[in-house]
Motif scaffolding. Structure first.
Motif, PDB file in Angstrom:
ATOM      1  N   GLY A  50      12.954  -4.031   1.148  1.00  0.00           N
ATOM      2  CA  GLY A  50      14.214  -4.323   0.478  1.00  0.00           C
ATOM      3  C   GLY A  50      14.144  -5.330  -0.646  1.00  0.00           C
TER       4      GLY A  50
ATOM      5  N   LYS B  68       0.603  -4.650   9.890  1.00  0.00           N
ATOM      6  CA  LYS B  68       1.758  -4.311   9.032  1.00  0.00           C
ATOM      7  C   LYS B  68       2.745  -3.439   9.804  1.00  0.00           C
ATOM      8  CE  LYS B  68       2.875  -1.840   4.709  1.00  0.00           C
ATOM      9  NZ  LYS B  68       3.663  -0.679   5.118  1.00  0.00           N
TER      10      LYS B  68
ATOM     11  N   THR C 152      -1.717  -0.691   9.398  1.00  0.00           N
ATOM     12  CA  THR C 152      -0.321  -0.256   9.507  1.00  0.00           C
ATOM     13  C   THR C 152      -0.048   0.216  10.932  1.00  0.00           C
ATOM     14  OG1 THR C 152      -0.255   0.343   7.178  1.00  0.00           O
ATOM     15  CG2 THR C 152       1.383   1.389   8.598  1.00  0.00           C
TER      16      THR C 152
ATOM     17  N   GLY D 220       7.066  -2.867  -2.505  1.00  0.00           N
ATOM     18  CA  GLY D 220       6.680  -1.458  -2.481  1.00  0.00           C
ATOM     19  C   GLY D 220       7.322  -0.704  -3.627  1.00  0.00           C
ATOM     20  N   ARG D 221       8.602  -0.351  -3.437  1.00  0.00           N
ATOM     21  CA  ARG D 221       9.248   0.472  -4.466  1.00  0.00           C
ATOM     22  C   ARG D 221       9.279  -0.226  -5.815  1.00  0.00           C
ATOM     23  NH1 ARG D 221      12.021   1.247   0.167  1.00  0.00           N
ATOM     24  NH2 ARG D 221      12.316   3.349   1.026  1.00  0.00           N
TER      25      ARG D 221
ATOM     26  N   ASP E 298       8.011  -7.500   3.930  1.00  0.00           N
ATOM     27  CA  ASP E 298       8.459  -6.527   2.931  1.00  0.00           C
ATOM     28  C   ASP E 298       9.686  -5.807   3.454  1.00  0.00           C
ATOM     29  OD1 ASP E 298       7.869  -4.104   4.377  1.00  0.00           O
ATOM     30  OD2 ASP E 298       5.925  -3.883   3.407  1.00  0.00           O
TER      31      ASP E 298
ATOM     32  N   PRO F  55       0.843  -1.188   0.000  1.00  0.00           N
ATOM     33  CA  PRO F  55       0.000   0.000   0.000  1.00  0.00           C
ATOM     34  C   PRO F  55       0.882   1.243   0.000  1.00  0.00           C
ATOM     35  CG  PRO F  55       0.191  -0.878   2.223  1.00  0.00           C
ATOM     36  CD  PRO F  55       0.987  -1.787   1.342  1.00  0.00           C
TER      37      PRO F  55
ATOM     38  N   GLY G  79       1.098   5.022  -0.649  1.00  0.00           N
ATOM     39  CA  GLY G  79       0.205   6.156  -0.858  1.00  0.00           C
ATOM     40  C   GLY G  79       0.794   7.124  -1.870  1.00  0.00           C
TER      41      GLY G  79
ATOM     42  N   ARG H 186      14.118  -6.667  -4.056  1.00  0.00           N
ATOM     43  CA  ARG H 186      14.443  -6.061  -5.347  1.00  0.00           C
ATOM     44  C   ARG H 186      14.618  -7.084  -6.470  1.00  0.00           C
ATOM     45  NH1 ARG H 186      12.917  -2.699  -2.659  1.00  0.00           N
ATOM     46  NH2 ARG H 186      13.868  -0.742  -1.990  1.00  0.00           N
TER      47      ARG H 186
ATOM     48  N   HIS I  27       8.783  -0.795   6.964  1.00  0.00           N
ATOM     49  CA  HIS I  27       8.216   0.248   6.108  1.00  0.00           C
ATOM     50  C   HIS I  27       9.230   0.641   5.020  1.00  0.00           C
ATOM     51  CE1 HIS I  27       4.508   2.861   6.761  1.00  0.00           C
ATOM     52  NE2 HIS I  27       5.026   3.467   5.717  1.00  0.00           N
TER      53      HIS I  27
HETATM   54  C1  LIG Z   1       6.128   6.102  -1.968  1.00  0.00           C
HETATM   55  C2  LIG Z   1       5.732   5.194  -0.835  1.00  0.00           C
HETATM   56  C3  LIG Z   1       4.567   5.464  -0.120  1.00  0.00           C
HETATM   57  C4  LIG Z   1       4.193   4.616   0.933  1.00  0.00           C
HETATM   58  N1  LIG Z   1       3.004   4.850   1.589  1.00  0.00           N
HETATM   59  C5  LIG Z   1       2.590   3.982   2.537  1.00  0.00           C
HETATM   60  C6  LIG Z   1       1.307   4.140   3.174  1.00  0.00           C
HETATM   61  O1  LIG Z   1       0.556   5.084   2.873  1.00  0.00           O
HETATM   62  N2  LIG Z   1       0.952   3.218   4.120  1.00  0.00           N
HETATM   63  C7  LIG Z   1       1.751   2.157   4.445  1.00  0.00           C
HETATM   64  O2  LIG Z   1       1.385   1.343   5.288  1.00  0.00           O
HETATM   65  N3  LIG Z   1       2.961   1.992   3.848  1.00  0.00           N
HETATM   66  C8  LIG Z   1       3.383   2.857   2.910  1.00  0.00           C
HETATM   67  N4  LIG Z   1       4.607   2.658   2.303  1.00  0.00           N
HETATM   68  C9  LIG Z   1       5.452   1.505   2.703  1.00  0.00           C
HETATM   69  C10 LIG Z   1       5.145   0.287   1.836  1.00  0.00           C
HETATM   70  O3  LIG Z   1       3.836  -0.167   2.061  1.00  0.00           O
HETATM   71  C11 LIG Z   1       6.111  -0.876   2.126  1.00  0.00           C
HETATM   72  O4  LIG Z   1       6.104  -1.203   3.490  1.00  0.00           O
HETATM   73  C12 LIG Z   1       7.562  -0.591   1.685  1.00  0.00           C
HETATM   74  O5  LIG Z   1       7.588   0.165   0.493  1.00  0.00           O
HETATM   75  C13 LIG Z   1       8.289  -1.911   1.502  1.00  0.00           C
HETATM   76  O6  LIG Z   1       9.643  -1.732   1.214  1.00  0.00           O
HETATM   77  P1  LIG Z   1      10.254  -1.725  -0.289  1.00  0.00           P
HETATM   78  O7  LIG Z   1       9.848  -0.389  -0.877  1.00  0.00           O
HETATM   79  O8  LIG Z   1      11.708  -1.820  -0.064  1.00  0.00           O
HETATM   80  O9  LIG Z   1       9.653  -2.873  -1.052  1.00  0.00           O
HETATM   81  C14 LIG Z   1       5.011   3.503   1.267  1.00  0.00           C
HETATM   82  C15 LIG Z   1       6.172   3.246   0.540  1.00  0.00           C
HETATM   83  C16 LIG Z   1       6.547   4.076  -0.507  1.00  0.00           C
HETATM   84  C17 LIG Z   1       7.794   3.744  -1.282  1.00  0.00           C
END
Ligand SMILES: Cc1cc2nc3c(=O)[nH]c(=O)nc-3n(C[C@H](O)[C@H](O)[C@H](O)COP(=O)(O)O)c2cc1C
Length: 370
Positions: A298, A241, A171, A319-320, A296, A92, A94, A300, A265
């Motif tokens: 890291g 989460k 979360t 996520g990313r 989650d 998720p 945002g 890649r 996160h």
């Molecule tokens: C741009 C961005 C916005 C995010 N917004 C939220 C959010 O609104 N709520 C939430 O629970 N996690 C949020 N996350 C965290 C992701 O849900 C996730 O935990 C995280 O991206 C996982 O790591 P990774 O990017 O290395 O895969 C956000 C992550 C990114 C990159």
């Protein structure tokens, strides 16, 4: 004598666009303004946790089984009762409209096409109903922030049920926004338009009533007992989460969670926490088979997914990677991310000698000594 033309044996499928995940990432970064790129890439504080996530994944080595007689590896699994064609959920994230106007609507369509499932953010650009309508088979889990007035929280849970979601992701590691140096350097403020899908100006709940809490805390953080009571009002199963310790995982399960998402996160909240991967064994030991485990932070590559599954996660959340796909080419970019992950995972499992993702376990790994 006639000769049959030889067919090339290649590494690419028909579509050689984005032949690797690094090409997707590079294309995404090239198209974003520096402040948005930093918002997506960056972590909290000195980014110690962001780096730890990668270091932890790279510390594991495979113990391959060879000459196994196995066929094409099976990637299918299920999570919170939801069947999956591959062990991947999209996170998720945002503010998705910063990366593509269709945001999570495009992510959900891509997931539907590739057998993955979306966790749809509360702070998204499109409302949860619009994402569900875009791809009902993929928009199955809705994410919420446990904060603000309980009446607003209950109203959100009702909307999630009415829109046909199967589960809720709560979360728990975001009672306030992380200290993001990169965003501060850029004087980056989120445009309300990209996070207000669920709270339009014409709606009954004001945006700052919900998300203002993230920046200027005026109310105490909810307790596990309060969360448990409030979640007991929905019939949907839920996942916590942002769990990083055995204590938090046990508390989540005691409060009624059916799953925990082991996560820091993506290094964006509390800098200095351990890598999510390093916490998997203690959390798996603490909750046993009382709840399911996702991970989650890291991830890649397909190889990273296999490592996380071998250490005890049942599914992995990206996520990313998903956001890079979205920024690089909209829904087609997210589909390509899934295809590359799937094809790489099949290669790794075949070379590792595992017939399916469900049979992965610690016996396939050993820790590399520094
Ligand atoms: C741009 C961005 C916005 C995010 N917004 C939220 C959010 O609104 N709520 C939430 O629970 N996690 C949020 N996350 C965290 C992701 O849900 C996730 O935990 C995280 O991206 C996982 O790591 P990774 O990017 O290395 O895969 C956000 C992550 C990114 C990159």
């Amino acid at each position: 004598m006639t000769t049959t033309p030889q067919k090339a044996l290649g590494f690419f499928g028909e579509d050689a666009d984005f032949a690797t995940l690094s090409e997707v990432t590079d294309a995404a970064r090239a198209g974003l303004s520096p402040d948005v790129r930093d918002f997506l890439d960056g972590g909290a504080g000195r980014e110690v946790t962001l780096r730890r996530n990668r270091q932890a994944l790279d510390r594991w080595a495979y113990r391959p089984r060879v000459m196994t007689g196995l066929g094409v590896p099976d990637l299918a699994t299920s999570f919170l009762g939801i069947p999956l064609g591959l062990p991947i959920l999209t996170a998720p994230f945002g503010a998705d409209g910063l990366f593509h106007p269709e945001g999570h609507r495009a992510v959900a369509r891509a997931n539907a096409a590739e057998g993955a499932v979306s966790i749809v953010p509360e702070a998204g650009t499109h409302c949860l109903e619009a994402v569900a309508e875009a791809a009902p088979v993929a928009a199955r889990i809705a994410q919420v922030h446990p904060m603000g007035r309980p009446a607003n929280f209950f109203a959100l849970l009702h909307r999630i049920e009415d829109a046909g979601y199967d589960a809720v992701c709560v979360t728990v590691d975001c009672p306030t926004a992380g200290w993001r140096e990169g965003n501060r350097r850029h004087r980056f403020n989120l445009d309300p338009a990209v996070i207000s899908g669920n709270y339009p100006a014409s709606g009954p709940v004001a945006l700052d009533e919900v998300f203002g809490q993230l920046f200027t805390r005026t109310e105490p953080v909810w307790t596990w007992a309060e969360l448990g009571e409030r979640m007991a009002t929905t019939r949907l199963p839920w996942m916590a989460k942002g769990v990083l310790t055995a204590e938090a995982a046990s508390a989540a399960v005691d409060a009624g969670a059916s799953a925990v998402l082991v996560s820091n996160h993506g290094g964006r909240q509390l800098d200095g926490t351990p890598a999510a991967l390093d916490q998997l064994p203690e959390i798996a030991a603490a909750i046993g088979d009382r709840a399911q485990i996702a991970l989650d932070s890291g991830i890649r590559s397909g190889s990273d997914v296999v490592t996380a599954l071998a250490l005890g996660a049942e599914v992995v959340v990206i996520g990313r990677l998903a956001a890079y796909g979205l920024a690089a080419a909209g829904g087609a970019g997210v589909r390509r991310v899934h295809q590359l992950l799937r094809d790489e995972m099949r290669t790794i499992l075949t070379l590792l000698g595992a017939g399916s993702v469900r049979e992965l376990g610690p016996a396939f790994l050993q820790e590399v000594r520094p």
